[in-house]
Design a protein around this motif. Sequence first.
Motif, PDB file in Angstrom:
ATOM      1  N   VAL A   1       4.800  -2.926   8.299  1.00  0.00           N
ATOM      2  CA  VAL A   1       6.234  -3.567   8.486  1.00  0.00           C
ATOM      3  C   VAL A   1       7.509  -2.779   8.631  1.00  0.00           C
ATOM      4  N   THR A   2       8.216  -2.978   9.414  1.00  0.00           N
ATOM      5  CA  THR A   2       9.434  -2.181   9.697  1.00  0.00           C
ATOM      6  C   THR A   2      10.762  -2.771   9.409  1.00  0.00           C
ATOM      7  N   LYS A   3      11.431  -2.244   8.813  1.00  0.00           N
ATOM      8  CA  LYS A   3      12.991  -2.905   8.475  1.00  0.00           C
ATOM      9  C   LYS A   3      13.732  -2.747   9.758  1.00  0.00           C
ATOM     10  N   ALA A   4      14.093  -3.740  10.388  1.00  0.00           N
ATOM     11  CA  ALA A   4      15.063  -3.789  11.315  1.00  0.00           C
ATOM     12  C   ALA A   4      16.197  -4.644  11.541  1.00  0.00           C
ATOM     13  N   SER A   5      17.634  -4.192  11.523  1.00  0.00           N
ATOM     14  CA  SER A   5      18.819  -5.096  11.327  1.00  0.00           C
ATOM     15  C   SER A   5      18.880  -5.660   9.977  1.00  0.00           C
ATOM     16  N   GLY A   6      18.103  -5.119   8.918  1.00  0.00           N
ATOM     17  CA  GLY A   6      18.071  -5.656   7.563  1.00  0.00           C
ATOM     18  C   GLY A   6      17.045  -6.470   7.347  1.00  0.00           C
ATOM     19  N   LEU A   7      16.217  -6.761   8.390  1.00  0.00           N
ATOM     20  CA  LEU A   7      14.841  -7.580   8.280  1.00  0.00           C
ATOM     21  C   LEU A   7      13.731  -6.874   8.432  1.00  0.00           C
ATOM     22  N   TRP A   8      12.639  -7.283   7.311  1.00  0.00           N
ATOM     23  CA  TRP A   8      11.420  -6.677   7.398  1.00  0.00           C
ATOM     24  C   TRP A   8      10.546  -7.656   8.435  1.00  0.00           C
TER      25      TRP A   8
ATOM     26  N   ALA B   1       0.956  -1.209   0.113  1.00  0.00           N
ATOM     27  CA  ALA B   1      -0.166   0.047   0.111  1.00  0.00           C
ATOM     28  C   ALA B   1       0.843   1.255  -0.147  1.00  0.00           C
ATOM     29  N   SER B   2       1.858   1.257   0.539  1.00  0.00           N
ATOM     30  CA  SER B   2       2.782   2.396   0.561  1.00  0.00           C
ATOM     31  C   SER B   2       4.338   1.888   1.259  1.00  0.00           C
ATOM     32  N   LEU B   3       5.415   2.753   1.090  1.00  0.00           N
ATOM     33  CA  LEU B   3       6.748   2.507   1.469  1.00  0.00           C
ATOM     34  C   LEU B   3       7.126   3.867   1.748  1.00  0.00           C
ATOM     35  N   ASP B   4       7.508   4.225   2.931  1.00  0.00           N
ATOM     36  CA  ASP B   4       8.116   5.661   3.049  1.00  0.00           C
ATOM     37  C   ASP B   4       9.405   5.938   2.452  1.00  0.00           C
ATOM     38  N   GLY B   5       9.529   7.326   2.530  1.00  0.00           N
ATOM     39  CA  GLY B   5      10.707   7.573   1.494  1.00  0.00           C
ATOM     40  C   GLY B   5      12.101   7.178   2.086  1.00  0.00           C
ATOM     41  N   ASP B   6      12.491   6.740   3.307  1.00  0.00           N
ATOM     42  CA  ASP B   6      13.865   6.158   3.651  1.00  0.00           C
ATOM     43  C   ASP B   6      13.471   4.767   3.697  1.00  0.00           C
ATOM     44  N   ARG B   7      12.458   4.130   3.206  1.00  0.00           N
ATOM     45  CA  ARG B   7      12.544   2.640   2.668  1.00  0.00           C
ATOM     46  C   ARG B   7      12.747   2.028   4.339  1.00  0.00           C
ATOM     47  N   ARG B   8      12.233   2.398   5.514  1.00  0.00           N
ATOM     48  CA  ARG B   8      12.364   1.722   6.643  1.00  0.00           C
ATOM     49  C   ARG B   8      10.978   1.221   7.126  1.00  0.00           C
ATOM     50  N   THR B   9      10.022   1.695   6.652  1.00  0.00           N
ATOM     51  CA  THR B   9       8.448   1.352   7.107  1.00  0.00           C
ATOM     52  C   THR B   9       7.603   1.303   5.823  1.00  0.00           C
ATOM     53  N   ALA B  10       6.692   0.248   5.899  1.00  0.00           N
ATOM     54  CA  ALA B  10       5.592  -0.082   4.763  1.00  0.00           C
ATOM     55  C   ALA B  10       4.656  -0.573   5.220  1.00  0.00           C
ATOM     56  N   GLN B  11       3.527  -0.321   4.577  1.00  0.00           N
ATOM     57  CA  GLN B  11       2.073  -0.834   4.823  1.00  0.00           C
ATOM     58  C   GLN B  11       1.602  -1.868   3.817  1.00  0.00           C
ATOM     59  N   VAL B  12       1.044  -3.025   4.161  1.00  0.00           N
ATOM     60  CA  VAL B  12       0.988  -4.120   3.152  1.00  0.00           C
ATOM     61  C   VAL B  12      -0.463  -4.467   3.341  1.00  0.00           C
ATOM     62  N   LEU B  13      -1.189  -4.661   2.394  1.00  0.00           N
ATOM     63  CA  LEU B  13      -2.620  -5.200   2.567  1.00  0.00           C
ATOM     64  C   LEU B  13      -2.614  -6.667   2.264  1.00  0.00           C
ATOM     65  N   ILE B  14      -3.203  -7.620   2.962  1.00  0.00           N
ATOM     66  CA  ILE B  14      -3.240  -8.911   2.870  1.00  0.00           C
ATOM     67  C   ILE B  14      -4.471  -9.566   3.067  1.00  0.00           C
ATOM     68  N   VAL B  15      -4.653 -10.584   2.209  1.00  0.00           N
ATOM     69  CA  VAL B  15      -6.218 -11.498   2.176  1.00  0.00           C
ATOM     70  C   VAL B  15      -5.779 -12.866   2.360  1.00  0.00           C
ATOM     71  N   GLY B  16      -6.345 -13.371   3.244  1.00  0.00           N
ATOM     72  CA  GLY B  16      -6.269 -14.684   3.486  1.00  0.00           C
ATOM     73  C   GLY B  16      -7.233 -15.486   4.004  1.00  0.00           C
ATOM     74  N   ASP B  17      -7.483 -16.814   3.532  1.00  0.00           N
ATOM     75  CA  ASP B  17      -8.484 -17.647   4.352  1.00  0.00           C
ATOM     76  C   ASP B  17      -7.792 -18.897   4.999  1.00  0.00           C
ATOM     77  N   ALA B  18      -8.633 -19.449   5.862  1.00  0.00           N
ATOM     78  CA  ALA B  18      -8.333 -20.616   6.625  1.00  0.00           C
ATOM     79  C   ALA B  18      -9.447 -21.384   6.927  1.00  0.00           C
ATOM     80  N   VAL B  19      -9.092 -22.633   6.886  1.00  0.00           N
ATOM     81  CA  VAL B  19     -10.322 -23.789   7.362  1.00  0.00           C
ATOM     82  C   VAL B  19      -9.634 -24.317   8.491  1.00  0.00           C
ATOM     83  N   ILE B  20     -10.653 -24.228   9.531  1.00  0.00           N
ATOM     84  CA  ILE B  20     -10.437 -25.009  10.820  1.00  0.00           C
ATOM     85  C   ILE B  20     -11.215 -26.118  11.046  1.00  0.00           C
ATOM     86  N   HIS B  21     -10.502 -27.138  11.359  1.00  0.00           N
ATOM     87  CA  HIS B  21     -11.272 -28.638  11.961  1.00  0.00           C
ATOM     88  C   HIS B  21     -10.805 -28.761  13.261  1.00  0.00           C
ATOM     89  N   TRP B  22     -11.503 -29.700  13.895  1.00  0.00           N
ATOM     90  CA  TRP B  22     -11.312 -30.122  15.192  1.00  0.00           C
ATOM     91  C   TRP B  22     -10.965 -31.578  15.447  1.00  0.00           C
TER      92      TRP B  22
END
Length: 162
Positions: free
Chosen positions: A146-153, A106-127
């Motif tokens: 999401v935040t870039k910390a020590s080279g990892l997002w 969705a967005s990435l800040d100018g210094d590329r340290r933080t970003a916003q991501v949109l996610i769609v997922g589905d799950a099936v649960i059984h017991w």
Amino acid sequence: MRRALTVGLVLLVAVLALAVQQLARARNDALAAAEDREMAVRAAAAHAVSLMSIDHRRIDDDIKRALATSTGPERAQYAAGQAALKAATLKNKAVQTGVLRASALASLDGDRRTAQVLIVGDAVIHWEDGRKAHPEERFFRWRMDVTKASGLWLVSRAELVQ
């Protein structure tokens, strides 16, 4: 005349070398930005799959995986709820299998340290606790910071959205 031509050629070569250097730097910056965009989306997608995929037979590993893909407030919130999640999962012998349907930056800040991501997922649960209940479908839509910390997002905030 010959000296002027030599000086002109040297200046031309210097200007061309600077132009090539500028183009190479711009290309490297563009490649780094593209890699940051891709890695931010991958980090959010991995965290989402970790949140959606819980199995009573490997609950400790599932919790570790979700904690490993998060940081800051998201990690603290998940860590605070892990005991209740583990207890409910074990008690009900729950198996929830998540599938990532879509992810997008969705967005990435100018210094590329933080970003916003949109996610769609589905799950099936059984017991697996003996109940005869039909599997239940669950649908998840997140806005993740999401935040870039020590080279990892890593995901620093996951907000369910409608």
